[in-house]
Write an enzyme that holds these catalytic residues in place. Structure first.
Site, PDB file in Angstrom:
ATOM      1  N   ARG A 104       0.822  -1.216   0.000  1.00 54.66           N
ATOM      2  CA  ARG A 104       0.000   0.000   0.000  1.00 54.66           C
ATOM      3  C   ARG A 104       0.856   1.266   0.000  1.00 54.66           C
ATOM      4  O   ARG A 104       0.425   2.299  -0.521  1.00 54.66           O
ATOM      5  CB  ARG A 104      -0.946  -0.003   1.194  1.00 54.66           C
ATOM      6  CG  ARG A 104      -2.050  -1.017   0.983  1.00 54.66           C
ATOM      7  CD  ARG A 104      -3.157  -0.825   1.977  1.00 54.66           C
ATOM      8  NE  ARG A 104      -4.339  -1.528   1.518  1.00 54.66           N
ATOM      9  CZ  ARG A 104      -5.193  -2.143   2.322  1.00 54.66           C
ATOM     10  NH1 ARG A 104      -4.995  -2.138   3.619  1.00 54.66           N
ATOM     11  NH2 ARG A 104      -6.238  -2.752   1.823  1.00 54.66           N
ATOM     12  N   LYS A 109     -18.121 -16.014   2.387  1.00 53.26           N
ATOM     13  CA  LYS A 109     -19.318 -15.298   2.841  1.00 53.26           C
ATOM     14  C   LYS A 109     -20.231 -14.886   1.687  1.00 53.26           C
ATOM     15  O   LYS A 109     -19.858 -14.052   0.865  1.00 53.26           O
ATOM     16  CB  LYS A 109     -18.904 -14.061   3.633  1.00 53.26           C
ATOM     17  CG  LYS A 109     -18.233 -14.411   4.955  1.00 53.26           C
ATOM     18  CD  LYS A 109     -17.767 -13.159   5.673  1.00 53.26           C
ATOM     19  CE  LYS A 109     -16.310 -13.210   6.016  1.00 53.26           C
ATOM     20  NZ  LYS A 109     -15.370 -12.586   5.113  1.00 53.26           N
ATOM     21  N   GLY A 132      -9.870  -8.307  -1.219  1.00 55.80           N
ATOM     22  CA  GLY A 132      -8.582  -8.664  -0.634  1.00 55.80           C
ATOM     23  C   GLY A 132      -8.096 -10.073  -0.896  1.00 55.80           C
ATOM     24  O   GLY A 132      -6.962 -10.276  -1.324  1.00 55.80           O
ATOM     25  N   GLY A 160     -13.569  -3.466   0.397  1.00 60.91           N
ATOM     26  CA  GLY A 160     -14.949  -2.960   0.491  1.00 60.91           C
ATOM     27  C   GLY A 160     -15.255  -1.928  -0.579  1.00 60.91           C
ATOM     28  O   GLY A 160     -16.351  -1.929  -1.163  1.00 60.91           O
TER      29      GLY A 160
HETATM   30  P1  AMP Z   1     -14.429 -14.048   1.704  1.00 57.29           P
HETATM   31  O1  AMP Z   1     -13.931 -13.085   2.746  1.00 57.29           O
HETATM   32  O2  AMP Z   1     -15.870 -14.331   1.786  1.00 57.29           O
HETATM   33  O3  AMP Z   1     -13.992 -13.656   0.302  1.00 57.29           O
HETATM   34  O4  AMP Z   1     -13.718 -15.419   2.027  1.00 57.29           O
HETATM   35  C1  AMP Z   1     -12.348 -15.649   1.854  1.00 57.29           C
HETATM   36  C2  AMP Z   1     -12.023 -16.925   2.548  1.00 57.29           C
HETATM   37  O5  AMP Z   1     -12.813 -17.965   1.986  1.00 57.29           O
HETATM   38  C3  AMP Z   1     -10.593 -17.367   2.412  1.00 57.29           C
HETATM   39  O6  AMP Z   1      -9.947 -17.246   3.646  1.00 57.29           O
HETATM   40  C4  AMP Z   1     -10.708 -18.840   1.993  1.00 57.29           C
HETATM   41  O7  AMP Z   1      -9.911 -19.683   2.758  1.00 57.29           O
HETATM   42  C5  AMP Z   1     -12.156 -19.160   2.278  1.00 57.29           C
HETATM   43  N1  AMP Z   1     -12.648 -20.274   1.445  1.00 57.29           N
HETATM   44  C6  AMP Z   1     -12.496 -20.463   0.120  1.00 57.29           C
HETATM   45  N2  AMP Z   1     -13.045 -21.617  -0.262  1.00 57.29           N
HETATM   46  C7  AMP Z   1     -13.552 -22.215   0.838  1.00 57.29           C
HETATM   47  C8  AMP Z   1     -14.228 -23.432   1.097  1.00 57.29           C
HETATM   48  N3  AMP Z   1     -14.500 -24.285   0.105  1.00 57.29           N
HETATM   49  N4  AMP Z   1     -14.602 -23.712   2.359  1.00 57.29           N
HETATM   50  C9  AMP Z   1     -14.340 -22.838   3.368  1.00 57.29           C
HETATM   51  N5  AMP Z   1     -13.703 -21.662   3.192  1.00 57.29           N
HETATM   52  C10 AMP Z   1     -13.322 -21.347   1.942  1.00 57.29           C
END
Ligand code: AMP
Length: 394
Positions: free
Chosen positions: A35, A200, A350, A373
């Site tokens: 950054r 999420k 991110g 975000g």
């Molecule tokens: P997000 O903040 O929603 O973009 O989530 C990112 C996180 O999703 C990362 O830390 C990944 O490890 C996790 N992730 C990706 N694929 C999977 C999965 N199949 N099961 C659980 N977590 C996951």
């Protein structure tokens, strides 16, 4: 187009620049200076144009006294000074005589970094609530305001919206570049494909709703795919599920059955652990004790068939738990496809940017957005408050 730093004469002016120096730190050491590096073009431009440069940034969150020391911006001044090969004077306070005297004594080409703007949050969240008195006080230190903190454009804080409302203002070169790259998605070339992963669903609902009619396909992987698979009645066993958003997933599948493409096989693990027993298995064949932690080879092939004809892709969220060595394959193979087929690829958010960095693809894709975000809210079609108070150029 928004006014930018090049629209102003900077010579002999006190230029306040809002940067995003919210860098990861461990024991007072910066662990990733990306950054700071991405802020350099704007700072160098101001230097080359003979300005007196006063830099502002937040770092972490400040809720109580104990948060002050660990979010001290001084290490950023040191690193910035090394990168520029020039002294960056650090002022350890956010207001008062020391700050005012330092600014009053600046010569053209001097650089000052003010303490973490969120130190002001200790006193009634003045920075984060865009306190008018604080914004006017900071504005009194400068002649001009440049906002180069892309990652905080989705917030109305004293150090961005507040300053922009009280001074002639424009965007910096990083914000200009981000907006130019993301604007490719305003009226995307076709076929336009959205790739979504991560865990999420809630964070991506706005993006899906805004882009579902524009996109030709939405490829869903990562943990969030299991909420959609469960909504289709598939047994997802121990895979992660976002129960609250099952209804939303069902509605999307019902409305856009041919557009939403889900995994057909996965890398299934018995524990959430890189060293646990694992196997590739069809999505309908998961055992009760298994969870899907990456997409499988047939899914990679299916996604590749669609992506090789795509003109432009926006991708948020990794397709597997990329932090585990055995679960990087899905994200890696899809990045490889996009680069090999020359698809215009914008990564936003991110985790996918971090994954692309780890896998050696960050510099190979068209654009890896620096905002989490802020990028998502742009893709949701929302107005960004840090941007809306900057005037349009004539
Ligand atoms: P997000 O903040 O929603 O973009 O989530 C990112 C996180 O999703 C990362 O830390 C990944 O490890 C996790 N992730 C990706 N694929 C999977 C999965 N199949 N099961 C659980 N977590 C996951």
């Amino acid at each position: 187009m928004k006014k930018n730093i090049r629209d102003y004469d900077l010579n002999n002016k006190r230029v306040l620049i809002r940067c995003d120096f919210n860098v990861p730190m461990k024991n007072g050491e910066i662990t990733d200076d990306n950054r700071i590096v991405t802020s350099l073009p704007t700072i160098k431009y101001a230097l080359d144009n003979n300005a007196k440069i006063i830099l502002f940034s937040h770092l972490g969150r400040v809720k109580e006294e104990a948060d002050l020391a660990k979010n001290d911006l001084r290490p950023v001044a040191t690193r910035l000074s090394e990168l520029l090969g020039k002294e960056v004077k650090f002022v350890p306070v956010t207001r008062g005589e020391e700050l005012e005297t330092t600014v009053a004594n600046m010569n053209n080409g001097d650089i000052v970094l003010v303490q973490n703007t969120r130190y002001e949050d200790l006193d009634g969240k003045k920075e984060s609530k865009n306190d008018e008195e604080l914004a006017k006080y900071w504005a009194s230190l400068g002649d001009l305001f440049i906002n180069d903190a892309f990652g905080t454009l989705h917030r109305a804080h004293a150090s961005n919206s507040g300053l922009a409302s009280n001074l002639p203002s424009g965007v910096g070169l990083l914000v200009e570049k981000e907006l130019k790259e993301l604007s490719r998605l305003d009226n995307p070339e076709k076929p336009f494909v959205l790739i979504l992963g991560g865990s999420k669903v809630a964070d991506k609902i706005g993006v899906i709703e805004n882009l579902v009619t524009k996109a030709d396909y939405i490829l869903i992987g990562g943990g969030m795919a299991f909420t959609f698979l469960k909504a289709k009645g598939i047994n997802t066993a121990k895979s992660v599920i976002d129960e609250e958003n099952l209804e939303f997933a069902k509605k999307m599948i019902d409305m856009y059955p041919d557009k939403i493409i889900l995994p057909i096989d996965v890398n299934a693990f018995e524990e959430f652990n890189n060293d646990a027993n694992n196997r590739y298995v069809a999505i309908t064949e998961l055992n009760e004790n298994e969870m899907g932690l990456d997409i499988g080879p047939n899914t990679i092939e299916k996604f590749t068939e669609i992506l090789k004809d795509a003109k432009i892709v926006f991708w948020n969220g990794p397709l597997g738990v990329y932090e585990f060595e055995k679960c990087t394959t899905g994200s890696k193979k899809i990045l490889e496809t996009l680069v090999n087929y020359g698809v215009t690829t914008i990564l936003g958010g991110g985790d996918i940017v971090a994954a692309a960095g780890d896998l050696g693809y960050k510099e190979k894709v068209t654009h890896a957005s620096t905002g989490g975000g802020a990028t998502l809210e742009y893709m949701e079609g929302k107005e960004l408050p840090g941007l809306s108070c900057i005037p349009e150029s004539n």
